[in-house]
Design a protein around this motif. Structure first.
Motif, PDB file in Angstrom:
ATOM      1  N   ARG A 164       0.858  -1.178   0.000  1.00 10.17           N
ATOM      2  CA  ARG A 164       0.000   0.000   0.000  1.00 10.17           C
ATOM      3  C   ARG A 164       0.898   1.233   0.000  1.00 10.17           C
ATOM      4  O   ARG A 164       1.726   1.410   0.897  1.00 10.17           O
ATOM      5  N   LEU A 165       0.769   2.084  -1.005  1.00 13.13           N
ATOM      6  CA  LEU A 165       1.642   3.244  -1.136  1.00 13.13           C
ATOM      7  C   LEU A 165       1.088   4.448  -0.388  1.00 13.13           C
ATOM      8  O   LEU A 165      -0.129   4.627  -0.271  1.00 13.13           O
ATOM      9  N   LYS A 166       2.002   5.270   0.093  1.00 18.66           N
ATOM     10  CA  LYS A 166       1.603   6.493   0.793  1.00 18.66           C
ATOM     11  C   LYS A 166       0.786   7.396  -0.127  1.00 18.66           C
ATOM     12  O   LYS A 166      -0.132   8.095   0.321  1.00 18.66           O
ATOM     13  N   SER A 167       1.092   7.347  -1.411  1.00 15.11           N
ATOM     14  CA  SER A 167       0.369   8.167  -2.387  1.00 15.11           C
ATOM     15  C   SER A 167      -0.984   7.580  -2.759  1.00 15.11           C
ATOM     16  O   SER A 167      -1.771   8.204  -3.489  1.00 15.11           O
ATOM     17  N   GLY A 168      -1.277   6.368  -2.267  1.00 15.88           N
ATOM     18  CA  GLY A 168      -2.555   5.730  -2.529  1.00 15.88           C
ATOM     19  C   GLY A 168      -2.431   4.553  -3.471  1.00 15.88           C
ATOM     20  O   GLY A 168      -1.610   4.547  -4.389  1.00 15.88           O
ATOM     21  N   GLY A 169      -3.260   3.529  -3.259  1.00 14.51           N
ATOM     22  CA  GLY A 169      -3.275   2.368  -4.123  1.00 14.51           C
ATOM     23  C   GLY A 169      -2.253   1.311  -3.752  1.00 14.51           C
ATOM     24  O   GLY A 169      -1.488   1.463  -2.787  1.00 14.51           O
ATOM     25  N   TYR A 170      -2.245   0.237  -4.535  1.00 19.00           N
ATOM     26  CA  TYR A 170      -1.417  -0.928  -4.249  1.00 19.00           C
ATOM     27  C   TYR A 170      -0.555  -1.299  -5.459  1.00 19.00           C
ATOM     28  O   TYR A 170      -0.991  -1.169  -6.603  1.00 19.00           O
ATOM     29  N   VAL A 171       0.657  -1.785  -5.187  1.00 14.30           N
ATOM     30  CA  VAL A 171       1.503  -2.367  -6.224  1.00 14.30           C
ATOM     31  C   VAL A 171       1.981  -3.727  -5.733  1.00 14.30           C
ATOM     32  O   VAL A 171       2.144  -3.950  -4.529  1.00 14.30           O
ATOM     33  N   SER A 172       2.205  -4.649  -6.679  1.00 18.95           N
ATOM     34  CA  SER A 172       2.702  -5.967  -6.305  1.00 18.95           C
ATOM     35  C   SER A 172       4.131  -5.862  -5.784  1.00 18.95           C
ATOM     36  O   SER A 172       4.992  -5.242  -6.404  1.00 18.95           O
ATOM     37  N   ASP A 173       4.379  -6.520  -4.649  1.00 19.60           N
ATOM     38  CA  ASP A 173       5.717  -6.516  -4.058  1.00 19.60           C
ATOM     39  C   ASP A 173       6.722  -7.266  -4.929  1.00 19.60           C
ATOM     40  O   ASP A 173       7.926  -7.120  -4.749  1.00 19.60           O
ATOM     41  N   ALA A 174       6.236  -8.036  -5.897  1.00 20.78           N
ATOM     42  CA  ALA A 174       7.123  -8.759  -6.799  1.00 20.78           C
ATOM     43  C   ALA A 174       7.917  -7.816  -7.700  1.00 20.78           C
ATOM     44  O   ALA A 174       8.889  -8.234  -8.334  1.00 20.78           O
TER      45      ALA A 174
END
Length: 278
Positions: A95-105
């Motif tokens: 979960r990014l501080k700027s909002g939303g999610y990215v895969s940790d891969a």
């Protein structure tokens, strides 16, 4: 087995690793409390931008796209759709501080485990079916239940041995054939998977590879310290075998090598487990 050399090896390994592990665990816990940072690393030179999703799944709406090489701030982590990327296959999403999610891969964080707190509402994924090696390790450990007594310094990769003198409470086990907690781990992992693990609980924790206790699964070693959960005070290790149970060697009433119920909320349970095989 050379008892004198084994004694020196156990004591020297524990002393050499205690200070280092204490510093590394303290740093890891501090990092988790404050969140973490990572660097986007997609495949290519440079790679494409990484899509930020509204939810931790590739089917969710795209809401951003940091460039390859961009540094991102991770406020928390959760589990979602499995994604194969630069760093293998992972179900962890950041979960990014700027909002939303990215895969940790696709994010280099310096760790294969969690580096930030779990996001609110996170459900730990199911453990899945243990591998053949993990099943063999568990079977090897369980095969010793009820057969031998606890013996301080006893046991190695090949089986039970006489112990050493003396335990913290002054018990002399030089004539007692059996296992102590770490000796049982040596036996289980070598007999089940031909994997060598160190000879003391502290060195086994230091050697890793470590995973957050929240991701515990069958075949992992779990560790106990005092109430401070300091790595330098680790005094016990056991093998988690799934379904909330462990195999351990402990000096208790009844069988010293036993299967019992286990909870990660027990006093002194360390924040990481060790996963020698997967």
């Amino acid at each position: 087995m050379n008892l004198l050399s084994t004694t020196r090896r156990r004591l020297a390994t524990a002393a050499a690793t205690a200070a280092l592990v204490g510093v590394s665990v303290a740093g890891a816990l501090a990092a988790q409390a404050a969140g973490a940072t990572g660097v986007v690393n997609t495949k290519g030179t440079p790679g494409p931008a990484l899509t930020v999703r509204q939810q931790p799944t590739a089917a969710s709406a795209a809401i951003g796209s940091p460039a390859d090489g961009a540094r991102v701030t991770i406020t928390c982590q959760t589990y979602g759709q499995s994604v194969t990327g630069t760093y293998g296959t992972s179900t962890v999403w950041d979960r990014l501080k700027s909002g939303g999610y990215v895969s940790d891969a696709y994010v280099r964080t310096g760790s294969d485990g969690l580096v930030a707190p779990l996001c609110a509402g996170t459900t730990t994924p199911e453990q899945g079916t243990p591998s053949a090696k993990v099943k063999a390790v568990i079977a090897a450990a369980k095969s010793m239940t009820g057969k031998y007594p606890y013996s301080w310094g006893g046991g190695n990769a090949y089986g039970p041995t006489k112990g050493i003198c003396c335990s913290p409470s002054g018990i002399d086990d030089r004539n007692t054939v059996g296992f102590d907690c770490s000796g049982l781990m040596e036996y289980a992992f070598y007999q089940g998977a031909k994997v060598r693990v160190s000879s003391t609980s502290r060195s086994q924790y230091a050697d890793g590879p470590r995973v957050p206790i929240s991701r515990l699964r069958a075949g992992d070693m779990v560790f106990w310290s005092d109430s401070t959960r300091s790595a330098s005070r680790i005094h016990h290790v056991a093998l988690y075998i799934g379904d909330g149970t462990i195999v351990e060697a402990d000096r208790v009433s009844g069988p010293d090598i036993r299967v019992r119920a286990f909870s990660t909320s027990e006093t002194g349970v360390m924040p990481y487990a060790v996963r020698p095989v997967s």
